[in-house]
Write an enzyme that holds these catalytic residues in place. Structure first.
Site, PDB file in Angstrom:
ATOM      1  N   LYS A  53       0.842  -1.204   0.000  1.00  0.00           N
ATOM      2  CA  LYS A  53       0.000   0.000   0.000  1.00  0.00           C
ATOM      3  C   LYS A  53       0.878   1.256   0.000  1.00  0.00           C
ATOM      4  O   LYS A  53       0.596   2.218  -0.718  1.00  0.00           O
ATOM      5  CB  LYS A  53      -0.940  -0.003   1.220  1.00  0.00           C
ATOM      6  CG  LYS A  53      -2.075  -1.006   1.063  1.00  0.00           C
ATOM      7  CD  LYS A  53      -2.848  -1.241   2.355  1.00  0.00           C
ATOM      8  CE  LYS A  53      -3.815  -2.409   2.156  1.00  0.00           C
ATOM      9  NZ  LYS A  53      -4.451  -2.851   3.398  1.00  0.00           N
ATOM     10  N   GLN A  97      -4.777  -1.573   9.699  1.00  0.00           N
ATOM     11  CA  GLN A  97      -4.555  -2.850   9.020  1.00  0.00           C
ATOM     12  C   GLN A  97      -5.099  -3.989   9.875  1.00  0.00           C
ATOM     13  O   GLN A  97      -4.765  -4.115  11.042  1.00  0.00           O
ATOM     14  CB  GLN A  97      -3.048  -3.039   8.748  1.00  0.00           C
ATOM     15  CG  GLN A  97      -2.706  -4.309   7.994  1.00  0.00           C
ATOM     16  CD  GLN A  97      -3.285  -4.339   6.577  1.00  0.00           C
ATOM     17  OE1 GLN A  97      -3.238  -3.348   5.850  1.00  0.00           O
ATOM     18  NE2 GLN A  97      -3.845  -5.474   6.178  1.00  0.00           N
ATOM     19  N   ASP A 120     -11.163   2.765   3.879  1.00  0.00           N
ATOM     20  CA  ASP A 120     -11.391   1.329   3.696  1.00  0.00           C
ATOM     21  C   ASP A 120     -12.882   1.034   3.491  1.00  0.00           C
ATOM     22  O   ASP A 120     -13.243  -0.040   3.012  1.00  0.00           O
ATOM     23  CB  ASP A 120     -10.933   0.593   4.967  1.00  0.00           C
ATOM     24  CG  ASP A 120      -9.888  -0.454   4.672  1.00  0.00           C
ATOM     25  OD1 ASP A 120      -9.569  -0.649   3.493  1.00  0.00           O
ATOM     26  OD2 ASP A 120      -9.406  -1.084   5.633  1.00  0.00           O
TER      27      ASP A 120
END
Ligand code: NDP
Length: 285
Positions: A53, A97, A120
């Site tokens: 990422k 995460q 997200d």
């Protein structure tokens, strides 16, 4: 023989567009999109995902900062960190995460991310909006990437029979909601589904998000179907999807490979959401 849906190429197109738009945003407003990543513990898979990422963000002109914290980190302190990032003007996206180490209450942590920075798209408010048919701040990355892959075939989703195998909050359920939003007739299957093969066989559009290699066999697939394989299963022979790729490509109309299908799209959609957030905060859209 099925046509391959090349997620890498489609994702690259999205990344190029993000890079151009990020440059324009900076030129016009001096604002550079910024993603703040929180990585707790030392899960090797998560370390790889975060590095990927960071690299993709750098290529697209998105700034990143990663808070690497020990598994022993205090949950209250983690929530304070998130609240600080919510208030930080220069941060446009916050990504925690997953999975967090077992000692953390994941739901309790995630609910503290400001929905307007939840790039997200997994905050309960954003998922709730999606399920209620209202516009969320952000659509979840993997499901919205899946829709882009389906649309890339030129096929209409409206009126089609879609079957999603898997009902997780991250993939299965939101993907089913997005397909419903596109007017497909949607069935969701899971581990207790009876006659999985019969139901899957009806699918004009099949999304497999199971996490078990080879669950979907060629004889379960309708001739000409669009098959999206979300599965990422690490086998001694390498990475494999949930669909028996070699068999399925003889029957399907379109199919995504693993790797190189859904995976690159997830990251591309994250970049796109972060750019959107920066544009909103800059009053640019
Ligand atoms: P989960 O484990 O949370 O969900 C798996 C789902 O599959 C569950 O709903 C489960 O049913 C169902 N299932 C399990 N076994 C069967 C079976 N034999 N028949 C039918 N359904 C079954 O996984 P995720 O949704 O998080 O991920 C799914 C896969 O997608 C994984 O391989 C993951 O690595 C991959 N993934 C890939 C991403 C990418 O970017 N490419 C992003 C996210 C995930 P039940 O609910 O009854 O247990």
């Amino acid at each position: 023989m099925a046509k391959i849906i090349d997620g890498k190429i489609i994702a690259q197109g999205i990344k190029d567009e993000v890079r151009e738009k990020a440059a324009k945003l900076f030129e016009a407003t001096g604002v550079r999109p910024k993603l703040s990543v929180i990585l707790v513990g030392d899960d090797p898979g998560s370390q790889v995902y975060v590095r990927n990422k960071e690299k993709a963000c750098a290529e697209a002109g998105i700034e990143t900062e990663t808070h690497r914290l020990p598994a022993s980190y205090d949950e209250k302190q983690l929530i304070e960190l998130i609240k600080g990032l919510n208030a930080e003007q220069k941060v446009h996206g916050i990504l925690v995460q997953l999975p967090l180490p077992k000692c953390f209450n994941e739901k309790e942590v995630l609910i503290n991310v400001a929905p307007a920075k939840d790039v997200d798209g997994l905050h309960i408010e954003n998922l709730g909006r999606l399920f209620a048919g209202q516009e969320p701040y952000f659509y979840p990355c993997t499901p919205s990437g899946i829709i882009r892959l389906i649309l890339s075939t030129g096929a209409q989703i409206k009126g089609k029979e879609a079957v999603v195998v898997g009902r997780s909050n991250i993939v299965g359920k939101p993907t089913a909601m997005l397909l419903l939003g596109q007017h497909a007739t949607v069935t969701i299957c899971h581990s207790r589904t009876m006659n999985l093969g019969e139901i899957v066989k009806r699918a004009d559009i099949l999304v497999a998000a199971i996490g078990k290699a080879g669950t979907i066999k060629a004889d379960m697939i309708k001739r000409g179907a669009i098959v999206i394989d979300v599965g990422m299963n690490r086998l001694p022979t390498g990475l494999a999807g949930d669909v028996d790729f070699e068999g399925a490509r003889e029957v399907a109309g379109y199919i995504t490979p693993v790797p190189g299908g859904v995976g690159p799209m997830t990251i591309a959609m994250l970049l796109s959401n972060t750019l959107t957030s920066a544009e909103r905060f800059a009053g640019y859209r």
